[in-house]
Design a protein around this motif. Structure first.
Motif, PDB file in Angstrom:
ATOM      1  N   GLN A  70       0.829  -1.203   0.000  1.00  0.00           N
ATOM      2  CA  GLN A  70       0.000   0.000   0.000  1.00  0.00           C
ATOM      3  C   GLN A  70       0.868   1.260   0.000  1.00  0.00           C
ATOM      4  O   GLN A  70       0.632   2.190  -0.785  1.00  0.00           O
ATOM      5  N   ILE A  71       1.870   1.283   0.856  1.00  0.00           N
ATOM      6  CA  ILE A  71       2.737   2.458   0.946  1.00  0.00           C
ATOM      7  C   ILE A  71       3.494   2.673  -0.357  1.00  0.00           C
ATOM      8  O   ILE A  71       3.554   3.796  -0.892  1.00  0.00           O
ATOM      9  N   LEU A  72       4.090   1.612  -0.873  1.00  0.00           N
ATOM     10  CA  LEU A  72       4.936   1.734  -2.070  1.00  0.00           C
ATOM     11  C   LEU A  72       4.129   2.090  -3.311  1.00  0.00           C
ATOM     12  O   LEU A  72       4.542   2.929  -4.115  1.00  0.00           O
ATOM     13  N   VAL A  73       2.968   1.468  -3.484  1.00  0.00           N
ATOM     14  CA  VAL A  73       2.124   1.797  -4.638  1.00  0.00           C
ATOM     15  C   VAL A  73       1.625   3.232  -4.554  1.00  0.00           C
ATOM     16  O   VAL A  73       1.613   3.963  -5.548  1.00  0.00           O
ATOM     17  N   ASP A  74       1.231   3.659  -3.346  1.00  0.00           N
ATOM     18  CA  ASP A  74       0.804   5.057  -3.173  1.00  0.00           C
ATOM     19  C   ASP A  74       1.936   6.023  -3.502  1.00  0.00           C
ATOM     20  O   ASP A  74       1.686   7.167  -3.906  1.00  0.00           O
ATOM     21  N   ALA A  75       3.178   5.564  -3.300  1.00  0.00           N
ATOM     22  CA  ALA A  75       4.337   6.421  -3.587  1.00  0.00           C
ATOM     23  C   ALA A  75       4.762   6.336  -5.061  1.00  0.00           C
ATOM     24  O   ALA A  75       5.758   6.942  -5.443  1.00  0.00           O
ATOM     25  N   GLY A  76       4.022   5.556  -5.862  1.00  0.00           N
ATOM     26  CA  GLY A  76       4.293   5.506  -7.295  1.00  0.00           C
ATOM     27  C   GLY A  76       5.089   4.307  -7.770  1.00  0.00           C
ATOM     28  O   GLY A  76       5.394   4.203  -8.959  1.00  0.00           O
ATOM     29  N   GLU A  77       5.399   3.386  -6.868  1.00  0.00           N
ATOM     30  CA  GLU A  77       6.146   2.192  -7.276  1.00  0.00           C
ATOM     31  C   GLU A  77       5.206   1.188  -7.962  1.00  0.00           C
ATOM     32  O   GLU A  77       4.046   1.056  -7.598  1.00  0.00           O
ATOM     33  N   ARG A  78       5.756   0.469  -8.927  1.00  0.00           N
ATOM     34  CA  ARG A  78       5.031  -0.626  -9.581  1.00  0.00           C
ATOM     35  C   ARG A  78       5.696  -1.923  -9.126  1.00  0.00           C
ATOM     36  O   ARG A  78       6.896  -2.100  -9.300  1.00  0.00           O
ATOM     37  N   LEU A  79       4.884  -2.832  -8.562  1.00  0.00           N
ATOM     38  CA  LEU A  79       5.440  -3.967  -7.832  1.00  0.00           C
ATOM     39  C   LEU A  79       5.183  -5.302  -8.515  1.00  0.00           C
ATOM     40  O   LEU A  79       4.151  -5.510  -9.142  1.00  0.00           O
ATOM     41  N   VAL A  80       6.138  -6.201  -8.325  1.00  0.00           N
ATOM     42  CA  VAL A  80       5.957  -7.633  -8.543  1.00  0.00           C
ATOM     43  C   VAL A  80       5.926  -8.267  -7.155  1.00  0.00           C
ATOM     44  O   VAL A  80       6.845  -8.043  -6.365  1.00  0.00           O
ATOM     45  N   SER A  81       4.885  -9.036  -6.847  1.00  0.00           N
ATOM     46  CA  SER A  81       4.821  -9.643  -5.518  1.00  0.00           C
ATOM     47  C   SER A  81       4.191 -11.019  -5.604  1.00  0.00           C
ATOM     48  O   SER A  81       3.481 -11.342  -6.558  1.00  0.00           O
ATOM     49  N   ASN A  82       4.467 -11.838  -4.593  1.00  0.00           N
ATOM     50  CA  ASN A  82       3.892 -13.182  -4.527  1.00  0.00           C
ATOM     51  C   ASN A  82       2.694 -13.201  -3.595  1.00  0.00           C
ATOM     52  O   ASN A  82       2.563 -14.056  -2.726  1.00  0.00           O
TER      53      ASN A  82
END
Length: 456
Positions: A70-82
């Motif tokens: 939640q924090i990282l996406v709100d900060a504009g990061e695009r994530l790969v996660s399991n």
């Protein structure tokens, strides 16, 4: 085999698995990809421009990963996660394959992976993360892991294979001792500084309360739960490290918590979670420590944490046939004791369904039930039914605690229907299952409520 072919085959398996309804494709594609090309995970992870973050520990991996996301996406990061659930190396590879294009490149910037403690050496070697969070270490599935010292060594080995910045729970002595695997300027401690919470009177869990230097019992100035608290050794200079990030001014409520965070240069900023329990404060402080330390503004972190809802099965709240149900996953004594402390000691009548399975993913050894503080419960207030493969074992444990059972029904579907029928309209029930029981019950609840994401 060429990487393009490996990725193509793994993606096909992913799609087929989901089309057939045989799961979320969280493990099989990665398992096949690793067999076809043992180096595929390392090569894919190396292509993530901003590297990867790993979250490990016994309890809280999924919730902390959700907070970080939640924090990282709100900060504009695009994530790969399991986030589909497989936290072994095959699950990480499956996530990488799913998000990679046919040539093995990503539109995402960063990886975020929750990792099983025993898988840390393999995953760390493969991913080479830039940051690692270690939340806690409790006895968990002794038939798989053995004693905690062995688990800590596996995590330490994984850490030592990287140059990661490592975030350690200062309030867990064994976790704090993992600092020996890291360069001093690359360790960040987090914890809790001020809270009135005390251990349950019947909480006998203290899985790592001896000094990791000399082996003698640690002296606790305050114990919060299990072996978590403020400690020092009378025989050596080992003691709780001073955390760089710590929760203080804590307020605990039935469905939320509030606290201030020491560290991050905004000391008066209040954090609020829509999640209950002291254990979720630890998860939030770990997520805040990493993201603030990595440059995200504390106020932005606080706003993001306030939006986080329960991960599936972790204090998940559902409306079913005019009743409110909370799903509270359990897998070890410390986690169960926290549920008792947070939910089941409220001063009101409560309906509870405990569902205990002993499949491989749950751990085949259920002797841990005898370390749970069921003696804290009261027959006048707590009305408990039991289900699952080991329903009779659970009923026997409750009998020794002086707690009668409303009914014993090993079939989970029948137990769930009977349990819901016993809750008054508009009332609340608590479903407390082990992992595979939780998946089965949640799938059944999904049919009742059109719940989405039963394979998450």
């Amino acid at each position: 085999m060429p990487p393009i072919a490996t990725i193509s085959i793994a993606k096909s398996l992913l799609g087929l698995s989901r089309a057939l309804g045989r799961g979320g494709g969280s493990a099989l594609p990665g398992l096949v990809a690793e067999r076809l090309d043992p180096g595929i995970g390392h090569r894919l992870a190396a292509k993530l421009p901003r590297g990867s973050i790993i979250v490990t520990g016994t309890n809280g991996k999924t919730t902390t990963s959700k907070m970080l996301s939640q924090i990282l996406v709100d900060a504009g990061e695009r994530l790969v996660s399991n986030r589909a659930g497989s936290n072994l190396s095959r699950g990480v590879v499956s996530a990488l394959v799913e998000h990679a294009n046919s040539s093995g490149s990503f539109t995402a910037d960063m990886g975020l992976f929750e990792v099983d403690e025993a898988a840390m050496p393999a995953v760390c070697r493969m991913v080479q993360p830039r940051a690692i969070i270690v939340l806690n270490l409790f006895r968990d599935q002794l038939d798989r892991y053995g004693e905690l010292d062995a688990t800590a060594q596996l995590i330490g080995k994984g850490i030592s294979l990287t140059n990661a910045r490592v975030y350690l729970n200062a309030d867990d002595p064994l976790v704090a001792s993992l600092a020996r695997y890291v360069q001093p300027d690359n360790v960040v401690f987090f914890g809790i500084n001020k809270v009135k919470a005390q251990k349950l009177a019947h909480d006998v869990t203290a899985d790592s309360s001896n000094c990791p230097v000399c082996g003698r019992a640690l002296r606790y100035d305050q114990a919060y739960f299990g072996h978590i608290g403020r400690y020092h050794c009378l025989n050596t200079d080992f003691s709780r490290p001073q955390p760089e990030f710590a929760a203080t001014d804590i307020a605990l409520a039935e469905d939320h918590v509030r606290f201030r965070l020491e560290g991050g240069n905004e000391q008066d900023l209040q954090y609020e979670l829509r999640l209950p329990g002291l254990y979720n404060i630890y998860n939030a402080v770990a997520a805040a420590a990493l993201t603030i330390d990595q440059g995200i503004a504390p106020a932005q972190v606080a706003r993001s944490l306030e939006q986080v809802e329960a991960a599936f099965g972790r204090v998940e709240k559902l409306e079913v046939k005019g009743r409110t149900l909370y799903i509270l996953l359990v897998k070890n004594p410390t986690g169960f004791n926290q549920i008792i402390q947070t939910f089941l000691l409220q001063k009101k009548q409560q309906k509870v369904l405990i569902a205990i399975n002993d499949n491989f993913a749950d751990g085949r050894d259920v002797s841990w039930l005898w370390d749970v503080a069921f003696e804290e419960l009261q027959p006048q207030r707590h009305h408990i039914a039991v289900s699952g493969i080991r329903a009779t074992d659970m009923a026997l444990r409750l009998k020794y605690a002086g707690m009668p059972t409303e009914f014993i029904q090993s079939d989970l579907k029948r137990a769930l229907n009977q349990f819901i029928a016993q809750i008054p309209a508009g009332g609340t029930g608590y479903v407390v299952p082990t992992y595979t029981a939780m998946l089965a019950l949640r799938k059944q609840l999904g049919r009742m409520t059109r719940l989405k994401g039963v394979w998450e």
